[in-house]
Design a protein around this motif. Sequence first.
Motif, PDB file in Angstrom:
ATOM      1  N   GLU A  79       0.849  -1.187   0.000  1.00 26.38           N
ATOM      2  CA  GLU A  79       0.000   0.000   0.000  1.00 26.38           C
ATOM      3  C   GLU A  79       0.891   1.246   0.000  1.00 26.38           C
ATOM      4  N   PRO A  80       1.347   1.648  -1.214  1.00 23.95           N
ATOM      5  CA  PRO A  80       2.264   2.787  -1.310  1.00 23.95           C
ATOM      6  C   PRO A  80       1.640   4.071  -0.787  1.00 23.95           C
ATOM      7  N   PRO A  81       2.391   4.910  -0.157  1.00 25.85           N
ATOM      8  CA  PRO A  81       3.747   4.723   0.360  1.00 25.85           C
ATOM      9  C   PRO A  81       3.738   4.491   1.870  1.00 25.85           C
ATOM     10  N   THR A  82       2.809   3.661   2.350  1.00 27.44           N
ATOM     11  CA  THR A  82       2.687   3.532   3.807  1.00 27.44           C
ATOM     12  C   THR A  82       2.846   2.125   4.367  1.00 27.44           C
ATOM     13  N   LEU A  83       2.630   1.063   3.592  1.00 25.69           N
ATOM     14  CA  LEU A  83       2.642  -0.267   4.186  1.00 25.69           C
ATOM     15  C   LEU A  83       3.100  -1.326   3.197  1.00 25.69           C
ATOM     16  N   LEU A  84       3.996  -2.179   3.663  1.00 23.68           N
ATOM     17  CA  LEU A  84       4.400  -3.375   2.931  1.00 23.68           C
ATOM     18  C   LEU A  84       4.470  -4.501   3.951  1.00 23.68           C
ATOM     19  N   SER A  85       3.878  -5.644   3.612  1.00 27.85           N
ATOM     20  CA  SER A  85       3.950  -6.782   4.536  1.00 27.85           C
ATOM     21  C   SER A  85       4.216  -8.071   3.770  1.00 27.85           C
ATOM     22  N   TYR A  86       4.841  -9.009   4.471  1.00 29.42           N
ATOM     23  CA  TYR A  86       5.094 -10.326   3.880  1.00 29.42           C
ATOM     24  C   TYR A  86       5.067 -11.384   4.965  1.00 29.42           C
ATOM     25  N   LEU A  87       4.876 -12.615   4.512  1.00 29.58           N
ATOM     26  CA  LEU A  87       4.890 -13.791   5.390  1.00 29.58           C
ATOM     27  C   LEU A  87       6.193 -14.536   5.149  1.00 29.58           C
ATOM     28  N   TRP A  88       6.793 -15.021   6.247  1.00 30.70           N
ATOM     29  CA  TRP A  88       8.012 -15.808   6.127  1.00 30.70           C
ATOM     30  C   TRP A  88       8.165 -16.697   7.351  1.00 30.70           C
ATOM     31  N   HIS A  89       9.179 -17.550   7.298  1.00 29.37           N
ATOM     32  CA  HIS A  89       9.474 -18.422   8.436  1.00 29.37           C
ATOM     33  C   HIS A  89      10.643 -17.813   9.192  1.00 29.37           C
ATOM     34  N   PRO A  90      10.409 -17.404  10.441  1.00 28.17           N
ATOM     35  CA  PRO A  90      11.443 -16.688  11.194  1.00 28.17           C
ATOM     36  C   PRO A  90      12.636 -17.574  11.553  1.00 28.17           C
ATOM     37  N   TYR A  91      13.799 -16.982  11.412  1.00 26.52           N
ATOM     38  CA  TYR A  91      15.072 -17.618  11.748  1.00 26.52           C
ATOM     39  C   TYR A  91      15.139 -19.056  11.211  1.00 26.52           C
ATOM     40  N   ALA A  92      14.821 -19.199   9.935  1.00 26.92           N
ATOM     41  CA  ALA A  92      14.838 -20.501   9.253  1.00 26.92           C
ATOM     42  C   ALA A  92      16.229 -20.707   8.664  1.00 26.92           C
ATOM     43  N   VAL A  93      17.201 -21.067   9.513  1.00 26.52           N
ATOM     44  CA  VAL A  93      18.606 -21.090   9.112  1.00 26.52           C
ATOM     45  C   VAL A  93      19.225 -22.483   9.013  1.00 26.52           C
ATOM     46  N   GLU A  94      18.546 -23.495   9.499  1.00 30.72           N
ATOM     47  CA  GLU A  94      19.108 -24.849   9.445  1.00 30.72           C
ATOM     48  C   GLU A  94      18.969 -25.398   8.029  1.00 30.72           C
ATOM     49  N   GLN A  95      20.046 -25.929   7.474  1.00 31.54           N
ATOM     50  CA  GLN A  95      20.060 -26.373   6.084  1.00 31.54           C
ATOM     51  C   GLN A  95      19.135 -27.551   5.802  1.00 31.54           C
ATOM     52  N   ASN A  96      19.029 -28.481   6.679  1.00 32.50           N
ATOM     53  CA  ASN A  96      18.279 -29.707   6.389  1.00 32.50           C
ATOM     54  C   ASN A  96      16.912 -29.743   7.050  1.00 32.50           C
ATOM     55  N   VAL A  97      16.329 -28.597   7.318  1.00 36.86           N
ATOM     56  CA  VAL A  97      15.010 -28.533   7.949  1.00 36.86           C
ATOM     57  C   VAL A  97      14.008 -27.996   6.942  1.00 36.86           C
ATOM     58  N   ASP A  98      12.866 -28.675   6.836  1.00 37.56           N
ATOM     59  CA  ASP A  98      11.784 -28.218   5.964  1.00 37.56           C
ATOM     60  C   ASP A  98      10.841 -27.358   6.806  1.00 37.56           C
ATOM     61  N   TYR A  99      10.912 -26.047   6.604  1.00 39.46           N
ATOM     62  CA  TYR A  99      10.096 -25.118   7.376  1.00 39.46           C
ATOM     63  C   TYR A  99       8.715 -24.905   6.753  1.00 39.46           C
ATOM     64  N   SER A 100       8.494 -25.455   5.576  1.00 34.62           N
ATOM     65  CA  SER A 100       7.255 -25.174   4.837  1.00 34.62           C
ATOM     66  C   SER A 100       5.994 -25.657   5.555  1.00 34.62           C
ATOM     67  N   LYS A 101       6.113 -26.589   6.474  1.00 28.99           N
ATOM     68  CA  LYS A 101       4.943 -27.097   7.207  1.00 28.99           C
ATOM     69  C   LYS A 101       4.568 -26.197   8.384  1.00 28.99           C
ATOM     70  N   GLU A 102       5.472 -25.269   8.726  1.00 30.85           N
ATOM     71  CA  GLU A 102       5.225 -24.370   9.854  1.00 30.85           C
ATOM     72  C   GLU A 102       4.364 -23.182   9.431  1.00 30.85           C
ATOM     73  N   GLU A 103       3.649 -22.633  10.381  1.00 38.93           N
ATOM     74  CA  GLU A 103       2.883 -21.402  10.162  1.00 38.93           C
ATOM     75  C   GLU A 103       3.883 -20.232  10.096  1.00 38.93           C
ATOM     76  N   PRO A 104       3.821 -19.401   9.053  1.00 39.38           N
ATOM     77  CA  PRO A 104       4.756 -18.279   8.967  1.00 39.38           C
ATOM     78  C   PRO A 104       4.361 -17.130   9.896  1.00 39.38           C
ATOM     79  N   THR A 105       5.314 -16.242  10.126  1.00 38.00           N
ATOM     80  CA  THR A 105       5.015 -14.995  10.831  1.00 38.00           C
ATOM     81  C   THR A 105       4.733 -13.924   9.783  1.00 38.00           C
TER      82      THR A 105
END
Length: 160
Positions: A79-105
């Motif tokens: 919503e220019p120029p006031t808001l941008l939001s996204y969903l992601w998996h927080p601190y998803a740093v382990e190489q062999n972990v599938d984070y896709s099953k987790e609820e994103p923040t």
Amino acid sequence: MSKEEQVISQTDRIERSIVINAPRERVWRAIADAEEFGTWFGVNLQGLRRFEPGQKARGNITHPGYEHVVFEAVIDRVEPPTLLSYLWHPYAVEQNVDYSKEEPTLVTFTLAEAPGNGTLLTVVESGFDKVPPQRREEAFRMNSRGWEAQLQNIVRHLHG
């Protein structure tokens, strides 16, 4: 608000704000232009011009020691120029972990006018109470520190 509700709200969301000595349109461009976002955020988003709702943004982290980590987010709102939001998996740093099953923040950047042609930038990441218990505390702690650093990164980017 009950004491239990306060504890939940303190562990479910991170909120950080900073006043940047730059016009809101300039700060907005640093957030909404994907390549520029990648420059200060530390992720290679080359070739991705701007963020669009529903779009997946993906690229390798460029911060030393984290190059193996892939930044992956789904753009929620723009919503220019006031808001941008996204969903992601927080601190998803382990190489062999599938984070896709987790609820994103949900990460939300909001911009507001500040005195002296400045911009108040606020970032809120919410939804940590849905992160699996074995990861929740570390993800919250690392992202809490991470957002403080990222706000300093965008200031350096805009003033550098």
